[in-house]
Design a protein around this motif. Structure first.
Motif, PDB file in Angstrom:
ATOM      1  N   PRO A  34       3.770 -11.159  -4.723  1.00  0.00           N
ATOM      2  CA  PRO A  34       2.484 -10.694  -4.177  1.00  0.00           C
ATOM      3  C   PRO A  34       1.715 -11.752  -3.392  1.00  0.00           C
ATOM      4  O   PRO A  34       1.197 -11.466  -2.302  1.00  0.00           O
ATOM      5  CB  PRO A  34       1.723 -10.236  -5.424  1.00  0.00           C
ATOM      6  CG  PRO A  34       2.801  -9.779  -6.363  1.00  0.00           C
ATOM      7  CD  PRO A  34       3.919 -10.762  -6.141  1.00  0.00           C
ATOM      8  N   ARG A  66      -3.818  -3.347  -6.689  1.00  0.00           N
ATOM      9  CA  ARG A  66      -4.712  -4.324  -6.059  1.00  0.00           C
ATOM     10  C   ARG A  66      -4.138  -4.810  -4.731  1.00  0.00           C
ATOM     11  O   ARG A  66      -4.861  -4.941  -3.735  1.00  0.00           O
ATOM     12  CB  ARG A  66      -4.955  -5.503  -7.006  1.00  0.00           C
ATOM     13  CG  ARG A  66      -5.813  -5.157  -8.208  1.00  0.00           C
ATOM     14  CD  ARG A  66      -6.237  -6.410  -8.959  1.00  0.00           C
ATOM     15  NE  ARG A  66      -5.101  -7.117  -9.554  1.00  0.00           N
ATOM     16  CZ  ARG A  66      -4.594  -6.847 -10.749  1.00  0.00           C
ATOM     17  NH1 ARG A  66      -5.101  -5.854 -11.493  1.00  0.00           N
ATOM     18  NH2 ARG A  66      -3.578  -7.541 -11.233  1.00  0.00           N
ATOM     19  N   LEU A  67      -2.840  -5.073  -4.703  1.00  0.00           N
ATOM     20  CA  LEU A  67      -2.207  -5.572  -3.489  1.00  0.00           C
ATOM     21  C   LEU A  67      -2.231  -4.517  -2.386  1.00  0.00           C
ATOM     22  O   LEU A  67      -2.549  -4.816  -1.222  1.00  0.00           O
ATOM     23  CB  LEU A  67      -0.771  -5.998  -3.794  1.00  0.00           C
ATOM     24  CG  LEU A  67       0.010  -6.675  -2.671  1.00  0.00           C
ATOM     25  CD1 LEU A  67      -0.699  -7.943  -2.191  1.00  0.00           C
ATOM     26  CD2 LEU A  67       1.428  -6.987  -3.124  1.00  0.00           C
ATOM     27  N   ALA A 123       5.400  -4.879  -7.161  1.00  0.00           N
ATOM     28  CA  ALA A 123       4.714  -5.931  -7.925  1.00  0.00           C
ATOM     29  C   ALA A 123       5.230  -5.862  -9.351  1.00  0.00           C
ATOM     30  O   ALA A 123       6.004  -4.968  -9.703  1.00  0.00           O
ATOM     31  CB  ALA A 123       3.200  -5.769  -7.872  1.00  0.00           C
ATOM     32  N   TRP A 137      -5.758  -4.137  -1.091  1.00  0.00           N
ATOM     33  CA  TRP A 137      -6.084  -5.246  -0.186  1.00  0.00           C
ATOM     34  C   TRP A 137      -5.477  -4.994   1.190  1.00  0.00           C
ATOM     35  O   TRP A 137      -6.156  -5.160   2.219  1.00  0.00           O
ATOM     36  CB  TRP A 137      -5.552  -6.560  -0.765  1.00  0.00           C
ATOM     37  CG  TRP A 137      -5.599  -7.706   0.202  1.00  0.00           C
ATOM     38  CD1 TRP A 137      -6.668  -8.504   0.501  1.00  0.00           C
ATOM     39  CD2 TRP A 137      -4.518  -8.152   1.038  1.00  0.00           C
ATOM     40  NE1 TRP A 137      -6.325  -9.428   1.462  1.00  0.00           N
ATOM     41  CE2 TRP A 137      -5.010  -9.238   1.811  1.00  0.00           C
ATOM     42  CE3 TRP A 137      -3.197  -7.748   1.199  1.00  0.00           C
ATOM     43  CZ2 TRP A 137      -4.215  -9.913   2.733  1.00  0.00           C
ATOM     44  CZ3 TRP A 137      -2.399  -8.419   2.116  1.00  0.00           C
ATOM     45  CH2 TRP A 137      -2.912  -9.485   2.876  1.00  0.00           C
ATOM     46  N   TYR A 138      -4.221  -4.573   1.227  1.00  0.00           N
ATOM     47  CA  TYR A 138      -3.552  -4.322   2.507  1.00  0.00           C
ATOM     48  C   TYR A 138      -4.227  -3.182   3.262  1.00  0.00           C
ATOM     49  O   TYR A 138      -4.494  -3.285   4.465  1.00  0.00           O
ATOM     50  CB  TYR A 138      -2.077  -4.005   2.264  1.00  0.00           C
ATOM     51  CG  TYR A 138      -1.317  -3.658   3.531  1.00  0.00           C
ATOM     52  CD1 TYR A 138      -0.989  -4.643   4.458  1.00  0.00           C
ATOM     53  CD2 TYR A 138      -0.937  -2.340   3.790  1.00  0.00           C
ATOM     54  CE1 TYR A 138      -0.290  -4.328   5.625  1.00  0.00           C
ATOM     55  CE2 TYR A 138      -0.243  -2.013   4.954  1.00  0.00           C
ATOM     56  CZ  TYR A 138       0.072  -3.013   5.870  1.00  0.00           C
ATOM     57  OH  TYR A 138       0.754  -2.692   7.018  1.00  0.00           O
ATOM     58  N   ARG A 179       0.855 -11.573   0.713  1.00  0.00           N
ATOM     59  CA  ARG A 179      -0.487 -11.760   1.276  1.00  0.00           C
ATOM     60  C   ARG A 179      -0.498 -12.881   2.318  1.00  0.00           C
ATOM     61  O   ARG A 179      -1.070 -12.738   3.403  1.00  0.00           O
ATOM     62  CB  ARG A 179      -1.482 -12.107   0.163  1.00  0.00           C
ATOM     63  CG  ARG A 179      -1.924 -10.931  -0.687  1.00  0.00           C
ATOM     64  CD  ARG A 179      -2.993 -11.417  -1.659  1.00  0.00           C
ATOM     65  NE  ARG A 179      -3.437 -10.380  -2.563  1.00  0.00           N
ATOM     66  CZ  ARG A 179      -4.705  -9.978  -2.677  1.00  0.00           C
ATOM     67  NH1 ARG A 179      -5.646 -10.536  -1.936  1.00  0.00           N
ATOM     68  NH2 ARG A 179      -5.043  -9.030  -3.537  1.00  0.00           N
TER      69      ARG A 179
END
Length: 353
Positions: free
Chosen positions: A90, A118-119, A110, A122-123, A94
């Motif tokens: 992860p 969460r990842l 993940a 964020w993306y 990022r």
């Protein structure tokens, strides 16, 4: 042609990603490789068709200008394939996206559902114009005979009656994949059940989807048959779809005297059974039974997924089979199977995120 780098120099990068990238040479040009150690980066670069054209980057020993940030700063590299330990990925994903690189990251998306959500959040929150493509590499969705099995299901038609996923393996202590430090002492849930199990969940989901069904509930037991395969190596479970169709899921990496992988979907008009090398179709029409079998040469699907990634970059949009949210669904089912087992066969609901 897109300049690409391989981030990770492990077994899968050497045996699958490197030849896939080089076979897809009309789409990609391999510019660099990165690994934690200089020796493993050098080994991967040396295995390429043109080692002198492949730069190496590494963390150990520390050399100015040869770290990951230096690789990501190169203007001639537009894309990366990330094949690193599950919990490492992860942060690297990022970092690569922030550097403006298109990313194809290995499954699972993940180490757990929370980290994946969460990842992905964020993306998704990043501004759209010029946003790099992030694709998740689930090679089972690109295996030719799995697509063939899905087509046969659609051809047969009918409503799904039941389904099953059966996978038995035995990972011995001298297994080459087991003998990587991060797999030997896993700091993530499920051990091999997570690392390998998402492949088989993806296959089941693809074929169920061809029959118009999605898993919505899970209940299962888990256990450890082989002490070296901590924390658990076996799951026996029941799954229920949105229409109340019930099927079974059996996954084991600790069964010594039984092996094989099979997904079967039964409908009101017939059945399709898939294995990595054969698709069997059973139908009944006008009182007559018919069975067809088609043999296939095993294909990992990795070349196909790398080609799809290249085509997605050209089109400016990720292939639907490689979207992070598609990979999230595989992870969710696997994680909830594990949690159901941890909690004594508690019923787990499968959500739409």
């Amino acid at each position: 042609m897109v300049g690409i780098a391989l981030l990770g120099a492990g077994i899968f990068a050497r045996t699958e990603h490197l030849p896939a990238v080089e076979t897809a040479s009309s789409l990609f040009e391999l510019k660099a490789v990165y690994s934690r150690s200089q020796s493993s980066a050098t080994e991967l670069a040396t295995a390429s068709k043109n080692p002198s054209a492949v730069a190496i980057y590494f963390d150990s020993p520390s050399v100015p200008g040869q770290g990951l940030a230096d690789l990501l700063a190169r203007d001639d590299i537009s894309a990366v394939i990330v094949a690193l330990p599950i919990l490492t990925q992860p942060a690297i994903i990022r970092q690569a996206i922030e550097a403006g690189k298109h990313v194809l990251s290995e499954k699972p998306v993940a180490g757990d559902l929370g980290a994946a959500i969460r990842l992905i959040g964020w993306y998704d929150s990043r501004s759209a114009p010029g946003k790099p493509i992030w694709a998740v590499a689930e090679n089972f969705r690109f295996i030719d005979n799995l697509d063939f099995a899905a087509e046969k299901l659609r051809e047969i038609g009918g409503n799904v009656v039941t389904f099953s996923l059966k996978c038995n393996n035995f990972v011995q202590p001298d297994n080459k994949y087991f003998n990587t430090a991060w797999r030997k002492v896993p700091e993530y849930q499920g051990g091999f059940l997570l690392d390998g199990g998402v492949h088989f969940v993806a296959a089941l989901r693809l074929l169920l989807g061809a029959g118009g069904q999605q898993i919505r509930q899970l209940v299962g037991f888990s256990g450890l048959l082989e002490e070296h395969l901590l924390p658990v190596d076996t799951i026996q479970a029941v799954a229920r779809t949105q229409d109340g169709k019930i099927g079974s899921i059996s996954l084991s990496f600790g069964t010594e005297f039984k092996s094989g992988l099979e997904v079967e979907i039964v409908t009101t008009k017939g059945a399709v059974t898939w294995t990595p090398t054969k698709v069997s179709t059973f139908t009944k029409k006008d009182g007559k039974e018919a069975k067809e079998e088609k043999e296939f040469t095993y294909n990992s699907g990795v070349k196909n997924e790398v080609v799809a990634f290249g085509e997605a970059i050209a089109a400016g949009k990720a292939d639907e089979r490689q979207t992070p949210k598609e990979a999230l669904k595989d992870l969710e089912i696997l994680e909830k199977l594990l949690k159901s087992g941890d909690q004594g066969a508690a019923v787990k609901e499968v959500q739409d995120y």
